[in-house]
Design a protein around this motif. Structure first.
Motif, PDB file in Angstrom:
ATOM      1  N   LEU A   1       8.745 -11.736 -39.225  1.00  0.00           N
ATOM      2  CA  LEU A   1       8.437 -11.312 -40.594  1.00  0.00           C
ATOM      3  C   LEU A   1       8.648 -12.469 -41.561  1.00  0.00           C
ATOM      4  N   ASP A   2       8.632 -13.698 -41.060  1.00  0.00           N
ATOM      5  CA  ASP A   2       8.886 -14.859 -41.916  1.00  0.00           C
ATOM      6  C   ASP A   2       7.874 -14.983 -43.050  1.00  0.00           C
ATOM      7  N   ALA A   3       6.583 -14.879 -42.747  1.00  0.00           N
ATOM      8  CA  ALA A   3       5.567 -15.001 -43.800  1.00  0.00           C
ATOM      9  C   ALA A   3       5.678 -13.845 -44.791  1.00  0.00           C
ATOM     10  N   PHE A   4       5.970 -12.653 -44.288  1.00  0.00           N
ATOM     11  CA  PHE A   4       6.165 -11.491 -45.154  1.00  0.00           C
ATOM     12  C   PHE A   4       7.367 -11.721 -46.062  1.00  0.00           C
ATOM     13  N   SER A   5       8.442 -12.244 -45.507  1.00  0.00           N
ATOM     14  CA  SER A   5       9.639 -12.554 -46.293  1.00  0.00           C
ATOM     15  C   SER A   5       9.328 -13.591 -47.373  1.00  0.00           C
TER      16      SER A   5
ATOM     17  N   ARG B   1      18.136 -13.756 -57.962  1.00  0.00           N
ATOM     18  CA  ARG B   1      18.086 -14.935 -57.098  1.00  0.00           C
ATOM     19  C   ARG B   1      18.936 -14.693 -55.855  1.00  0.00           C
ATOM     20  N   PRO B   2      18.458 -15.116 -54.686  1.00  0.00           N
ATOM     21  CA  PRO B   2      19.245 -14.917 -53.469  1.00  0.00           C
ATOM     22  C   PRO B   2      20.659 -15.468 -53.627  1.00  0.00           C
ATOM     23  N   VAL B   3      21.636 -14.705 -53.139  1.00  0.00           N
ATOM     24  CA  VAL B   3      23.038 -15.105 -53.234  1.00  0.00           C
ATOM     25  C   VAL B   3      23.268 -16.397 -52.474  1.00  0.00           C
ATOM     26  N   ASP B   4      22.663 -16.519 -51.288  1.00  0.00           N
ATOM     27  CA  ASP B   4      22.759 -17.747 -50.498  1.00  0.00           C
ATOM     28  C   ASP B   4      21.572 -18.622 -50.891  1.00  0.00           C
ATOM     29  N   PRO B   5      21.783 -19.755 -51.574  1.00  0.00           N
ATOM     30  CA  PRO B   5      20.673 -20.544 -52.101  1.00  0.00           C
ATOM     31  C   PRO B   5      19.837 -21.256 -51.044  1.00  0.00           C
ATOM     32  N   VAL B   6      20.318 -21.366 -49.823  1.00  0.00           N
ATOM     33  CA  VAL B   6      19.536 -22.030 -48.784  1.00  0.00           C
ATOM     34  C   VAL B   6      19.223 -21.011 -47.707  1.00  0.00           C
ATOM     35  N   ARG B   7      17.943 -20.872 -47.413  1.00  0.00           N
ATOM     36  CA  ARG B   7      17.486 -19.920 -46.413  1.00  0.00           C
ATOM     37  C   ARG B   7      16.687 -20.667 -45.373  1.00  0.00           C
ATOM     38  N   GLU B   8      17.036 -20.499 -44.118  1.00  0.00           N
ATOM     39  CA  GLU B   8      16.325 -21.191 -43.057  1.00  0.00           C
ATOM     40  C   GLU B   8      15.107 -20.389 -42.624  1.00  0.00           C
TER      41      GLU B   8
ATOM     42  N   GLU C   1      -5.192  -7.934 -51.625  1.00  0.00           N
ATOM     43  CA  GLU C   1      -5.077  -9.023 -52.595  1.00  0.00           C
ATOM     44  C   GLU C   1      -3.930  -9.970 -52.253  1.00  0.00           C
ATOM     45  N   GLY C   2      -3.229  -9.711 -51.127  1.00  0.00           N
ATOM     46  CA  GLY C   2      -2.103 -10.559 -50.726  1.00  0.00           C
ATOM     47  C   GLY C   2      -0.808 -10.231 -51.441  1.00  0.00           C
ATOM     48  N   ILE C   3      -0.747  -9.033 -52.016  1.00  0.00           N
ATOM     49  CA  ILE C   3       0.412  -8.606 -52.789  1.00  0.00           C
ATOM     50  C   ILE C   3       1.153  -7.509 -52.031  1.00  0.00           C
TER      51      ILE C   3
ATOM     52  N   GLU D   1       8.485 -15.012 -53.120  1.00  0.00           N
ATOM     53  CA  GLU D   1       7.541 -15.481 -54.144  1.00  0.00           C
ATOM     54  C   GLU D   1       7.333 -14.436 -55.236  1.00  0.00           C
ATOM     55  N   GLN D   2       7.219 -13.173 -54.846  1.00  0.00           N
ATOM     56  CA  GLN D   2       7.002 -12.097 -55.814  1.00  0.00           C
ATOM     57  C   GLN D   2       8.302 -11.662 -56.501  1.00  0.00           C
ATOM     58  N   GLU D   3       9.424 -12.205 -56.024  1.00  0.00           N
ATOM     59  CA  GLU D   3      10.739 -11.876 -56.575  1.00  0.00           C
ATOM     60  C   GLU D   3      11.012 -10.380 -56.532  1.00  0.00           C
ATOM     61  N   ILE D   4      10.767  -9.781 -55.345  1.00  0.00           N
ATOM     62  CA  ILE D   4      11.007  -8.350 -55.171  1.00  0.00           C
ATOM     63  C   ILE D   4      12.002  -8.101 -54.025  1.00  0.00           C
ATOM     64  N   LEU D   5      12.952  -9.013 -53.871  1.00  0.00           N
ATOM     65  CA  LEU D   5      13.929  -8.894 -52.784  1.00  0.00           C
ATOM     66  C   LEU D   5      14.785  -7.633 -52.912  1.00  0.00           C
ATOM     67  N   ASP D   6      15.226  -7.308 -54.123  1.00  0.00           N
ATOM     68  CA  ASP D   6      16.063  -6.122 -54.317  1.00  0.00           C
ATOM     69  C   ASP D   6      15.303  -4.847 -53.947  1.00  0.00           C
ATOM     70  N   THR D   7      14.061  -4.766 -54.374  1.00  0.00           N
ATOM     71  CA  THR D   7      13.241  -3.601 -54.051  1.00  0.00           C
ATOM     72  C   THR D   7      13.041  -3.499 -52.545  1.00  0.00           C
ATOM     73  N   ALA D   8      12.693  -4.607 -51.914  1.00  0.00           N
ATOM     74  CA  ALA D   8      12.476  -4.611 -50.467  1.00  0.00           C
ATOM     75  C   ALA D   8      13.731  -4.183 -49.725  1.00  0.00           C
ATOM     76  N   ARG D   9      14.861  -4.726 -50.131  1.00  0.00           N
ATOM     77  CA  ARG D   9      16.146  -4.383 -49.504  1.00  0.00           C
ATOM     78  C   ARG D   9      16.418  -2.888 -49.569  1.00  0.00           C
ATOM     79  N   ARG D  10      16.209  -2.319 -50.767  1.00  0.00           N
ATOM     80  CA  ARG D  10      16.441  -0.870 -50.931  1.00  0.00           C
ATOM     81  C   ARG D  10      15.532  -0.065 -50.010  1.00  0.00           C
ATOM     82  N   VAL D  11      14.256  -0.440 -49.964  1.00  0.00           N
ATOM     83  CA  VAL D  11      13.306   0.283 -49.119  1.00  0.00           C
ATOM     84  C   VAL D  11      13.697   0.153 -47.650  1.00  0.00           C
TER      85      VAL D  11
END
Length: 150
Positions: free
Chosen positions: A49-53, A131-138, A89-91, A58-68
């Motif tokens: 799910l790397d590309a999805f992540s 913003r992600p709590v961990d600033p570096v994501r592999e 539309e790639g969204i 990019e869309q800055e919807i991490l909190d929403t995704a996490r909840r879902v």
């Protein structure tokens, strides 16, 4: 992080739809998937799910995704649905509540390694003020630095 997952993607193809456009909607948000037409629907499998992540970041919807993800999780994985038109539309637009007129892309993620919560942390990390709590994501072999590291 090393992980092992199986992602199953299913989407109903209505008689009024062009199958190639539905295929494009799936590939736009899951580029590693290979949709196959089966009995009026497209079915695809993926193991990342790397590309999805990346799109979630990019869309800055991490909190929403996490909840879902967490709301729809169990010990073996999690599931979610996306609006088909937005995906074309790639969204990423999560489908919640009543079914969308154009239909949805249903996604089921089975997590073998690590545990489900750790994988959710990887795909949609916790944030502080968006913003992600961990600033570096592999991401596999590459590392995405925090904006301040440029």
């Amino acid at each position: 992080m090393i992980y092992s997952i199986d992602v199953r993607i299913e989407v109903l193809v209505r008689d009024t739809e062009v199958t190639d456009r539905v295929d494009d909607a799936v590939r736009n948000v899951f580029p590693d998937a290979e949709p196959v037409h089966e009995d009026g629907r497209l079915v695809a499998e993926a193991h990342t799910l790397d590309a999805f992540s990346d799109v979630l970041h990019e869309q800055e919807i991490l909190d929403t995704a996490r909840r879902v993800f967490l709301r729809n999780s169990d010990d073996e994985g999690f599931s979610f649905s996306l609006k088909k038109q937005a995906a074309f539309e790639g969204i990423v637009n999560f489908a919640v509540g009543e079914s969308d007129e154009l239909g949805e892309i249903d996604v089921d993620v089975r997590v073998r390694e690590p545990d489900v919560e750790s994988f959710v942390d990887y795909v949609a990390p916790e944030t502080d003020e968006g913003r992600p709590v961990d600033p570096v994501r592999e991401y596999g072999d590459r590392v995405e630095p925090d904006e301040g590291d440029y």
